[in-house]
Design an enzyme around this catalytic site. Structure first.
Site, PDB file in Angstrom:
ATOM      1  N   SER A 431       0.830  -1.063  -0.092  1.00  0.00           N
ATOM      2  CA  SER A 431       0.071  -0.065  -0.013  1.00  0.00           C
ATOM      3  C   SER A 431       0.720   1.379  -0.004  1.00  0.00           C
ATOM      4  O   SER A 431       0.361   2.261  -0.138  1.00  0.00           O
ATOM      5  CB  SER A 431      -1.066  -0.009   1.381  1.00  0.00           C
ATOM      6  OG  SER A 431      -0.152  -0.270   2.313  1.00  0.00           O
ATOM      7  N   HIS A 452      -2.356  -3.659  -5.804  1.00  0.00           N
ATOM      8  CA  HIS A 452      -2.587  -2.984  -4.304  1.00  0.00           C
ATOM      9  C   HIS A 452      -4.258  -3.340  -4.191  1.00  0.00           C
ATOM     10  O   HIS A 452      -5.173  -2.667  -4.710  1.00  0.00           O
ATOM     11  CB  HIS A 452      -2.741  -1.711  -4.280  1.00  0.00           C
ATOM     12  CG  HIS A 452      -2.916  -1.214  -2.764  1.00  0.00           C
ATOM     13  ND1 HIS A 452      -3.285   0.128  -2.618  1.00  0.00           N
ATOM     14  CD2 HIS A 452      -3.098  -1.752  -1.592  1.00  0.00           C
ATOM     15  CE1 HIS A 452      -3.430   0.382  -1.271  1.00  0.00           C
ATOM     16  NE2 HIS A 452      -3.419  -0.654  -0.634  1.00  0.00           N
ATOM     17  N   GLU A 464      -5.922  -0.995  -7.267  1.00  0.00           N
ATOM     18  CA  GLU A 464      -4.761  -0.404  -7.791  1.00  0.00           C
ATOM     19  C   GLU A 464      -3.535  -1.227  -8.495  1.00  0.00           C
ATOM     20  O   GLU A 464      -2.910  -2.069  -7.918  1.00  0.00           O
ATOM     21  CB  GLU A 464      -4.049   0.638  -6.799  1.00  0.00           C
ATOM     22  CG  GLU A 464      -5.243   1.785  -6.261  1.00  0.00           C
ATOM     23  CD  GLU A 464      -4.544   2.839  -5.277  1.00  0.00           C
ATOM     24  OE1 GLU A 464      -4.827   3.739  -5.638  1.00  0.00           O
ATOM     25  OE2 GLU A 464      -3.533   2.243  -4.582  1.00  0.00           O
ATOM     26  N   ASN A 502      -4.586   6.387  -0.981  1.00  0.00           N
ATOM     27  CA  ASN A 502      -3.914   6.764   0.151  1.00  0.00           C
ATOM     28  C   ASN A 502      -3.634   8.418  -0.199  1.00  0.00           C
ATOM     29  O   ASN A 502      -3.620   8.754   1.125  1.00  0.00           O
ATOM     30  CB  ASN A 502      -2.777   5.861   0.615  1.00  0.00           C
ATOM     31  CG  ASN A 502      -3.256   4.496   1.381  1.00  0.00           C
ATOM     32  OD1 ASN A 502      -4.258   4.636   1.942  1.00  0.00           O
ATOM     33  ND2 ASN A 502      -2.715   3.505   1.100  1.00  0.00           N
TER      34      ASN A 502
END
Ligand code: 3H9
Length: 709
Positions: A431, A452, A464, A502
């Site tokens: 991540s 991800h 992702e 994120n």
């Protein structure tokens, strides 16, 4: 008729009609197709040689995908949309009242107006093939079934079952549709034609299908009389309000259309249904949901690189790390992609636990009766595991899901490369760690990529995909194609700290921490953002993700981007206090036996604040939303996602950015860059540079441009 979407031939007194829209991947009902239907019905009625009619699709995987969505989004007034719905209803009334028996032989997806057509036919046969899926997904587009679906479905299967389908926009596999009574017969595809023809012939000879009232005594008490039905409607309305928070008008309108029809009769029900369809079709919510449908449809065809080479076929997947993520990936891969999966961890106890968790993912489907026992047994047999790399020699793709530590990941990469074939792809489920860094340990960095997944893997739709600087184009297309086979929506993102999700979520979380520090109550923060449209508020999300994980991510982001990402001091003491969130049984909220309880007021002492109602709700929302929009615009400018489309779809699928707002970039467009920049500048004056508007937004404000033209 030449050029018509419908063709027919008569054999033995039965007209066999095939619907096949030439040059289109699916059958859909547009105005011109409706005209073809009417002309065909007219001819069939006149033709004395025709005693019965059977409809089939000429497409391999679709029966009819519904009304043509492009056609109704082009309408600009509610009156036009109401007329479109009324015309659809008239056409289907014609089918329902047709003087000769009509049956539908359904293979492939039968959705929206397609199912409404089938419901108007006098008999329905469906294949038991996995491609045969039936449903009324209209509310997911912000509209309601507007061609009689709100009237015919409850009359066929009862109000409760019909509302269950219509209000959630659910699609059901043929087996379940058969159990519900939506279809009359379920058959193998090889005999669909013969069984359907035999049924209409019997009907032409005077036979009528006898449909049982489903649901037994309870069904009669609730569905079979007006008093019971009013209880059903009341309960459904409460549930819809709870689920939609009043942000989505379509389910409530659908409920009204069903209720109106059940109380006042079919004719009145149809009238109300088309009025409501008209109103919904021109709402901004519907426009946004349709945009998301087309964006995700486009993404389905996108392999993530220009002129993408065809992906390599993945027959065997190997996974290193049998923890929560690894086992989730294993179960999901078996369930959706049907590939052979080999799971490895350091010791057999962990492997056994991981295999059991992966199996749970498959068992769940069986429990919900979404698969047969035979299919379940076949899939479970695809799972295996061990504490060595045995079986990796045949892997086409290896996904590592080990501890988030560069050294450990590089070690795993070296070990995997020594046991896998030259062409195998190595994907890291990281991540935060840059893929290029992990690939430094690789003998074949062009084969290394990031995949991800989000937690919990079986439920979270986003993936992702992160190519490193040296990743080969075919490795990208392979990761994207395999993610799609796993049922995920893959979005290719740049190898940069936090990738996309994120990157835009961290400032939002940090701002939530700042607001806590400023005296906002935990539950108020969550409530406001849920009302704004998120599935959960930021503090609940932190508890779900785990505060240790969030702290790690926040640290990486702070190191990479500096002051703008300074972690909120409010969170600092949480991990030290063992408050890791749901998994630890305590975080901001209390948890007992897996259930979330009330806010743990001891947290305020830990943070050193008392909720005092000092920040106005409008300002709370403004700060949380704008900090995210600003970072999304900046990250797009940095090329983290390839387009606003990718960024918006990823935010919706990744953490539930409210779909009716279209995504953070679409929402920024709606507010307008001048307004966003102005508000950010004022916030920056009061709270510091973390709110300073990014260059992308400033440029838009001065040029008058937008993300979407
Ligand atoms: C409705 O029915 C309203 C009525 O109640 C009342 C009216 C009065 N319209 O997804 P794919 C296109 S509302 C227009 O890649 P798959 C799609 O855009 C409708 N276009 O294939 C794509 O185009 P392109 C309710 C449509 O095999 C191409 O077909 N129905 C429609 O992965 C291939 O699609 C729905 O909401 C449509 N209705 O999945 C169903 N359907 O190639 C929406 C498809 O140019 N459709 N296209 O990019 C789906 O869920 C999926 O497309 C389906 C096929 C499962 C059918």
């Amino acid at each position: 008729m030449p050029g018509s979407a419908l063709a027919w031939e008569v054999a033995d007194g039965v007209a066999l009609v095939t619907i096949d829209l030439k040059g289109e991947p699916v059958n859909k009902i547009s105005r011109s197709v409706k005209d073809d239907f009417l002309a065909t019905l007219e001819a069939l009625e006149r033709d004395r040689a025709v005693q019965a009619v059977a409809f089939f699709s000429g497409k391999p995987d679709t029966f009819i995908a519904g009304a043509d969505i492009e056609e109704f989004v082009a309408l600009t007034t509610a009156a036009e949309a109401e007329r479109l719905s009324a015309e659809g209803q008239e056409m289907l009334e014609r089918v329902a009242r047709f003087p000769k028996p009509i049956a539908a032989g359904i293979h492939g997806t039968c959705l929206g107006g397609g199912l409404e057509f089938a419901l108007a036919c006098h008999y329905r046969v469906a294949t038991d093939h996995p491609k045969t899926q039936l449903g009324l997904p209209e509310v997911q587009l912000g509209i309601l079934p507007g061609a009689g679906g709100c009237q015919r479905l409850p009359r066929l299967i009862g109000v409760r079952a019909a509302l269950d389908l219509i209000l959630a926009g659910k699609t059901e596999p043929a087996q379940r549709a058969f159990r519900l009574g939506i279809v009359d017969e379920l058959v193998h595809p090889a005999i669909l034609r013969d069984v359907t023809l035999a049924a209409v012939k019997r009907m032409a000879g005077g036979w009528r299908p006898r449909r049982k009232r489903l649901g037994g005594v309870a069904g009669w008490l609730l569905d079979g009389n007006p008093l019971g039905r009013s209880v059903v409607f009341r309960t459904a309305r409460k549930q819809v309000l709870k689920q939609t928070g009043g942000n989505y008008p379509a389910p409530l309108a659908a409920l009204e259309a069903v209720e109106h029809g059940m109380k006042r009769g079919l004719g009145e029900g149809l009238k109300r249904e088309s009025q409501l369809f008209g109103q919904l079709a021109v709402t901004d919510v519907s426009r946004k949901l349709v945009q998301i449908f087309f964006a995700t449809t486009q993404l389905k065809k996108d392999l993530g690189v220009p002129n993408a080479p065809p992906p390599c076929e993945v027959r065997r997947l190997a996974i290193v790390g049998a923890g929560f993520m690894g086992s989730g990936i294993a179960g999901t891969a078996v369930l959706h992609a049907g590939v052979d999966v080999r799971l490895k961890d350091a010791d057999l106890a962990r492997v056994a636990k991981g295999l059991a968790a992966a199996r749970d993912v498959i068992d769940e489907r069986l429990k919900r009766r979404r698969m047969t026992k035979y299919e379940h047994a076949r899939l479970v047999a695809l799972l295996s595991g061990g504490d060595r790399y045995a079986g990796f020699g045949r892997a086409d793709l290896v996904i590592e899901a080990v501890f988030e530590d560069l050294g450990v990941k590089q070690q795993v990469l070296r070990e995997v490369e020594s046991v896998t074939p030259e062409g195998a792809v190595f994907a890291s489920n990281t991540s935060t760690i840059p893929i290029a860094k992990i690939a430094e340990a690789s003998a074949r960095p062009e084969q290394v990529i990031g995949m991800h997944f989000f937690s919990p893997v079986p439920r979270m739709p986003l993936l992702e995909v992160i190519p490193g600087a040296r990743t080969a184009p075919q490795v990208i297309s392979t990761a994207v194609a395999f993610g799609r086979r796993m049922g995920k929506t893959p979005v290719v993102v740049k190898d940069n700290p936090g990738f996309w999700i994120n990157r835009i979520l961290t400032p939002y979380m940090n701002e939530a921490g700042q607001l806590l520090q400023a005296g906002v109550a935990i539950d108020e923060l969550d409530r406001l953002m849920v009302e704004w449209g998120f599935p959960v508020g930021p503090i609940t999300l932190l508890d779900e993700v785990g505060l240790d994980v969030a702290e790690k991510v926040a640290g990486v982001m702070h190191d990479a981007f500096g002051e703008r990402f300074a972690p909120a001091p409010a969170f600092a003491g949480m991990v030290k206090d063992g408050r890791l969130g749901r998994k630890a049984g305590k975080g901001f909220y209390r948890y007992a036996r897996g259930k979330k309880g009330a806010v743990d007021s001891a947290v305020y002492q830990l943070i050193g604040t008392e909720p005092d109602g000092g920040v106005r709700p409008a300002e709370i929302i403004q700060r949380l939303v704008l900090v995210m929009l600003n970072e999304a615009a900046r990250a797009l400018g940095d090329g983290i996602v390839r387009s606003p489309r990718d960024g918006d779809v990823a935010a919706i699928f990744g953490f539930g950015f409210p779909p009716f707002r279209g995504g953070p970039l679409r929402h920024a467009d709606d507010l307008g860059a001048p307004r966003v920049v102005g508000e950010l500048e004022r916030l920056a004056e009061r709270f510091g540079t973390r709110f300073a508007p990014c260059e992308v937004l400033q440029a838009q404000a001065s040029r008058g441009s937008k993300f979407y033209s």
